[in-house]
Design an enzyme around this catalytic site. Structure first.
Site, PDB file in Angstrom:
ATOM      1  N   HIS A   1      13.804  15.322 -37.123  1.00 22.69           N
ATOM      2  CA  HIS A   1      14.728  14.749 -36.142  1.00 22.69           C
ATOM      3  C   HIS A   1      15.400  15.494 -35.208  1.00 22.69           C
ATOM      4  CE1 HIS A   1      14.278  11.110 -38.660  1.00 22.69           C
ATOM      5  NE2 HIS A   1      14.296  11.794 -39.540  1.00 22.69           N
TER       6      HIS A   1
ATOM      7  N   HIS B   1      10.844   7.972 -41.867  1.00 20.11           N
ATOM      8  CA  HIS B   1      11.850   7.790 -40.681  1.00 20.11           C
ATOM      9  C   HIS B   1      10.819   8.429 -39.326  1.00 20.11           C
ATOM     10  CE1 HIS B   1      14.714   8.619 -44.155  1.00 20.11           C
ATOM     11  NE2 HIS B   1      15.145   7.744 -43.590  1.00 20.11           N
TER      12      HIS B   1
HETATM   13  C1  LIG Z   1      13.805  14.231 -42.935  1.00 23.11           C
HETATM   14  C2  LIG Z   1      14.124  12.701 -43.024  1.00 23.11           C
HETATM   15  O1  LIG Z   1      13.556  12.010 -42.111  1.00 23.11           O
HETATM   16  O2  LIG Z   1      14.119  12.502 -44.435  1.00 23.11           O
HETATM   17  C3  LIG Z   1      15.634  12.789 -42.813  1.00 23.11           C
HETATM   18  C4  LIG Z   1      16.407  11.079 -42.756  1.00 23.11           C
HETATM   19  C5  LIG Z   1      17.869  11.076 -42.434  1.00 23.11           C
HETATM   20  C6  LIG Z   1      18.447   9.627 -42.685  1.00 23.11           C
HETATM   21  C7  LIG Z   1      19.604   9.665 -41.947  1.00 23.11           C
HETATM   22  N1  LIG Z   1      20.239   8.264 -42.324  1.00 23.11           N
HETATM   23  C8  LIG Z   1      21.350   7.765 -41.318  1.00 23.11           C
HETATM   24  C9  LIG Z   1      21.840   6.594 -41.563  1.00 23.11           C
HETATM   25  C10 LIG Z   1      22.937   6.118 -40.728  1.00 23.11           C
HETATM   26  N2  LIG Z   1      23.293   4.964 -41.011  1.00 23.11           N
HETATM   27 ZN   LIG Z   2      12.698  10.845 -43.628  1.00 24.44          ZN
END
Ligand SMILES: CC(O)(O)CCCCCNCCCN
Ligand SMILES: [Zn+2]
Length: 678
Positions: free
Chosen positions: A137, A176
């Site tokens: 990310h 994600h």
């Molecule tokens: C490496 C990875 O892709 O697993 C990181 C995932 C981050 C998730 C953040 N969520 C944020 C929710 C806000 N409402």
């Molecule tokens: Zn993830």
């Protein structure tokens, strides 16, 4: 030929942790790394790997992707107190700093680059780096989603610079969207980025329009960014495999990468609170196995997400086991992708039609009648039968998932057979004899005659055939008893041997035997009872025998100079084979084969993912070099060179499509367009 699997892990990367309460970030805990490593040790996988130490990524290496400002901000946090750390963290979406974050992030970058060096230098064939904080990310000038530096993006730039690579494939199976990686390479045709991700029509984080299937890349990079959005939760093994067969793998083989890097997040696995998906750990063995067939096996797997510790650990072990060359365990669950997955697959294929030769003849007429289609999909979507009922009601019940996985993994992990391949010592085998190969003794004539009773007895004309049948029986017995993983034999009449082998295997108790026969099959066993499924790749229609549910005659005449067989293997043979879920695969090559050695090698390499890699190969004894190629593949000694990629002709695409349309209700892994419901 490089061999060996690197494992990179440094306990220091567990020091980065959340100092205050934050319900969004509190799942990214140090135990993700330590428990994965412990799980690898418990399966005795650590000692089988080549240990490569981590190192700090240098500032110069980080600047390959990130701005100086971003680096300076990160560096400045080392001396901050909690108050200041909290304040800096609030500048970013879902990121937290700890005094050791900068150090850990540099180790994560360095570990990744160490893995690239180990693979590119030939010290190992492939490997995995267990790192945190993750990377996909993070962007040029920002931390984001638990990520500070984009480990995988830096690795790709590093590999281009240091090794002069021009084609790198990044596969992001984290649940994600790695928007950071997408932004970094979206104008770069030398890096093909593929990501699937929970999307729910832009509802799910990071909720970006540019995470949808129509974000195909910009400028010269058009076609080199592939987004496959999951618009529902509960996606499972069949959805993931369908995405590989019908989107990623055909593109990847056409792209022909020199290196494959995986943004390996396991939050796409069952039990994960973020992903809410249903895929079970063994599916990652299959995904890994497929990617190992690219880039001459040069594969770097880098950890991204994964927040259910047990699910994460099991999936990491499945990945490393496969990198080591172990047989691939049977994938569980109904082999039928859900409607929503098929719709996403169809959309991304349509979006990429202008950029890839293998999609040149893709039928995108559905885009015209989208209105009616979306109407139908709404109705189709409503009835539950086309969606997965989620096995685990809610993934938040961690203990319940732990117990499910405990039971599930018990029957997945079998002892790796000491010997990989049995052979009859037929001519040409002396080339590949090694500790992985066991010579089987010949069977005596009377015993063989007893076995080849009735129907085939009169077909056995000479001693040579009798002896070859004898050794075949010995090999099949060893495979059945799991004394060996696979076997290979030559025969003066491969068609007869295959027919005898099929009957014998069913009699030995194999319930579902897949037979892929290349060349004229002459005698075709009866497949009514479904205990065999035969795919005959031949030059012309077999005598009047039309395709039916358990018998396919696939007419294929390979173009002279290259290998156009990819579309048949990926678009038809694998989907049917995975739908059938065989417990033994028989590969037979008869006289006047109509496929090149590279096409057959591709078939053998990819089909090893089935039947726990139990394969029996029988080759016409005139085909010495083919025999050696197949034997090397079965021993796991090499990933074949698949020859020059030749895109399929319209006629061949239509032939596959016709078979698909005819049989996609029986063999649902063939589905790749939502039209089935209209
Ligand atoms: C490496 C990875 O892709 O697993 C990181 C995932 C981050 C998730 C953040 N969520 C944020 C929710 C806000 N409402
Ligand atoms: Zn993830």
């Amino acid at each position: 030929m490089a061999s060996g699997t690197a494992l990179i892990y440094d306990e220091e990367m567990t020091t980065h942790k959340l100092l205050w309460s934050d319900p969004i970030c509190d799942i990214e805990v140090p135990e993700r790394l330590s428990s994965s490593y412990e799980q690898l040790r418990s399966y005795h996988l650590v000692e089988r790997c080549v240990h490569v130490p981590a190192r700090e990524g240098s500032e110069e290496e980080i600047l390959l992707v990130h701005s100086l400002e971003h680096l300076e901000v990160a560096k400045s946090t080392q001396t901050m107190n909690e108050e200041e750390l909290k304040r800096v963290s609030e500048n970013y979406d879902a990121f937290f700093f700890h005094p050791s974050t900068y150090r850990c992030a540099r180790l994560a970058v360095g570990a990744t680059l160490q893995l690239v060096d180990a693979v590119m230098s030939g010290k190992v064939r492939n490997g995995m780096a267990l790192v945190r904080p993750p990377g996909h990310h993070s962007q040029r000038n920002a931390a984001n989603g638990f990520c500070l530096f984009n480990n995988v993006a830096i690795a790709a730039e590093y590999a281009k610079l240091k090794y002069g690579l021009q084609r790198i494939l990044i596969v992001d199976w984290d649940v994600h969207h790695g928007q950071g990686t997408q932004y970094i390479f979206e104008e770069d045709p030398s890096v093909l980025y593929f990501s699937w991700h929970r999307y729910e029509h832009q509802e799910f984080w990071p909720s970006l329009k540019e995470s949808d299937y129509d974000a195909v890349g910009l400028g010269k990079g058009k076609g080199f960014n592939i987004n496959l959005p999951w618009n529902k939760v509960g996606m499972g093994n069949s959805d993931y495999l369908a995405a590989f067969f019908h989107v990623l793998l055909p593109t990847a083989f056409e792209f022909d990468p020199e290196l494959v890097i995986v943004s390996s997040g396991y939050d796409s696995g069952i039990g994960d609170p973020e992903g809410q998906m249903n895929a079970t750990p063994e599916v990652f063995a299959h995904l890994t196995h497929f990617l190992m067939q690219l880039a001459n096996g040069k594969l770097c797997v880098i950890l991204e997400g994964g927040y259910h510790l047990k699910s994460l650990g099991e999936s990491v072990c499945m990945t490393v086991k496969t990198l080591l060359g172990d047989p691939v365990p049977q994938v569980s669950g109904e082999m039928a992708p859900c409607l929503s997955a098929v719709e996403s697959i169809q959309n991304v294929r349509a979006a990429h039609k202008p950029y890839w030769k293998w999609l040149a003849y893709e039928d995108t007429s559905f885009l015209q009648n989208l209105s009616t289609k979306s109407h139908f999909l709404k109705t189709a979507n409503s009835n539950p039968s086309t969606e997965h009922e989620s096995k685990i009601t809610n993934n938040n019940d961690t203990v319940k998932v732990d117990r499910f996985l405990e039971l599930h993994m018990k029957n997945i992990l079998f002892p790796v057979p000491p010997i990989k391949t049995a052979t009859t010592g037929c001519e040409g085998s002396e080339h590949f004899l090694s500790e992985h190969v066991q010579l089987v003794k010949e069977m005596d004539k009377t015993e063989v005659e007893a076995l080849v009773s009735g129907f085939y007895a009169d077909l056995v004309k000479d001693n040579k055939t009798l002896l070859s049948l004898g050794s075949m029986f010995v090999i099949l017995d060893k495979i059945l008893k799991k004394e060996v993983c696979n076997g290979i034999a030559t025969s003066p009449t491969a068609a007869l041997s295959a027919a005898v082998a099929l009957r014998h295997s069913v009699r030995l108790g194999f319930q579902r035997v897949l037979c892929v026969f290349v060349g004229d099959m002459q005698m075709i066993p009866n497949t009514e009872d479904g205990k065999m499924l035969i795919i005959n790749i031949c030059e012309k229609e077999q005598s009047g025998k039309t395709s039916c549910k358990h018998y396919f005659s696939l007419n294929w005449k390979e173009d002279a100079e290259g290998n156009d067989f990819f579309s048949a293997v990926l678009g038809f043979i694998l989907p049917v084979a995975y739908s059938y879920q065989p417990n033994l695969t028989v590969i037979a090559v008869g006289p006047n084969r109509n496929l090149g050695i590279s096409g057959i090698s591709l078939l053998v390499a990819l089909i090893q993912g089935l039947a726990e890699s139990r394969i029996f190969a029988v080759i016409e004894d005139t085909e010495i070099s083919l025999m050696q190629n197949v034997a090397k593949l079965l021993v796991g000694a090499s990933t074949p060179a698949f020859g020059i990629y030749v895109p399929p002709t319209q006629e061949k695409v239509n032939r596959i499509k016709a078979l698909r349309d005819q049989f996609q209700q029986e063999w649902k892994m063939l589905q790749c367009s939502g039209d089935i419901f209209i």
